[in-house]
Design an enzyme around this catalytic site. Structure first.
Site, short mmCIF file in Angstrom:
data_model
loop_
_atom_site.label_atom_id
_atom_site.label_comp_id
_atom_site.label_asym_id
_atom_site.label_seq_id
_atom_site.Cartn_x
_atom_site.Cartn_y
_atom_site.Cartn_z
CG LEU A 225 9.81 -50.54 91.19
CD1 LEU A 225 8.66 -49.86 90.70
CD2 LEU A 225 10.85 -51.17 91.33
CG ASP A 226 7.76 -49.30 94.59
OD1 ASP A 226 6.54 -49.38 94.13
OD2 ASP A 226 8.66 -50.23 94.84
CD GLU A 227 11.41 -42.67 92.89
OE1 GLU A 227 11.74 -41.89 91.66
OE2 GLU A 227 12.97 -43.46 92.98
#
Length: 282
Positions: A225-227
């Protein structure tokens, strides 16, 4: 009439790649109009983007010739015709600033994309979609229906032949399976407060901490997530006089601009993946 193409490639670095690519295009009637390359000394990889015109060979013939040319170099390559805008599906929830910005830019000829559908887990923007004559698909998502909802979303994406999926403030976490199926063709936008200000109301958290910078990050979607690999980031300065509403407005403007740049660069085939990073030929 010359046909325009964009060739992107990456391979282990070695001497003579630029010369070889240029010679290949010359031999096949290609006239180079724009070229850029990058050598990553940390990974030993070479990246290149070439825009060229060619009326000697068709797209299929060029692809066949490229396959044979690229093999000795161990190249990963893609050949894109520039005549058609990139087919795109936009996903959105209740915040429409990024959606509205993308639609306006597209309508104004500022983005080389064709928005084929808008998918949302809420009904807020069906009238906005209708004003642009774009199909709007309302697909509610709950914990119990997430798998079925994602199956419908993927069906729409595939049926529209979407080469790009934009999460324009779509506030649902995609499953690992869907992330894998959209690998390299899904772009997300989020506030740069992550991971410092996670969860709900990030601008309230930021205001409470007295931040001096607010920003936004556009990145490729991955199962982490969000990486995912970062495409673009930007910031705006803030001070003690800014209210939560001020920060929210500044953040939305920044998000819209950052996402638009990321979509533009991706749709112009200027972004090449380099592991967990990106190479961007602006």
């Amino acid at each position: 009439m010359n046909h325009a193409y964009i060739l992107t490639l990456s391979c282990p670095d070695r001497m003579g790649i630029v010369h070889a690519v240029s010679g290949f295009l010359l031999d096949n009637g290609g006239n180079i109009e724009e070229a850029a390359q990058y050598n990553d000394h940390d990974t030993g990889l070479f990246f290149m983007r070439v825009q060229f015109a060619c009326d000697k060979l068709t797209h299929e013939e060029l692809s066949s010739q490229l396959k044979a040319f690229a093999e000795p170099f161990g190249m990963n390559w893609k050949l894109h015709a520039t005549t058609q805008p990139m087919r795109t599906v936009i996903m959105v929830s209740k915040e429409g600033h990024c959606l509205n910005d993308l639609l306006f830019r597209c309508k104004s000829g500022l983005l080389p994309i064709e928005v084929r559908a808008i998918v949302s887990n809420h009904r807020e923007f069906y009238q906005l979609a209708a004003s642009y004559n774009i199909p709007f698909h309302h697909i509610p998502v709950t914990a119990a229906t997430k798998a079925q909802a994602e199956a419908k979303q993927l069906e729409i994406i595939e049926s529209e032949g979407a080469e790009l999926v934009v999460l324009a403030r779509y506030m649902q976490v995609l499953s690992n399976e869907l992330c894998q199926k959209l690998s390299g063709r899904a772009i997300n936008i989020h506030h740069s407060f992550l991971p410092s200000f996670k969860g709900a109301k990030p601008y309230y958290q930021a205001h409470d901490r007295g931040v001096k910078l607010i920003g936004a990050t556009a990145h490729y979607v991955t199962a982490d997530l969000d990486e995912g690999p970062i495409i673009e980031q930007d910031v705006a300065r803030a001070d003690h006089s800014k209210t939560v509403e001020d920060l929210t407005a500044m953040g939305r403007d920044t998000e819209s601009q950052v996402l638009a740049r990321a979509v533009k660069w991706h749709s112009e085939h200027r972004v090449l993946l380099n592991g967990h990073k990106t190479v961007i030929f602006k």
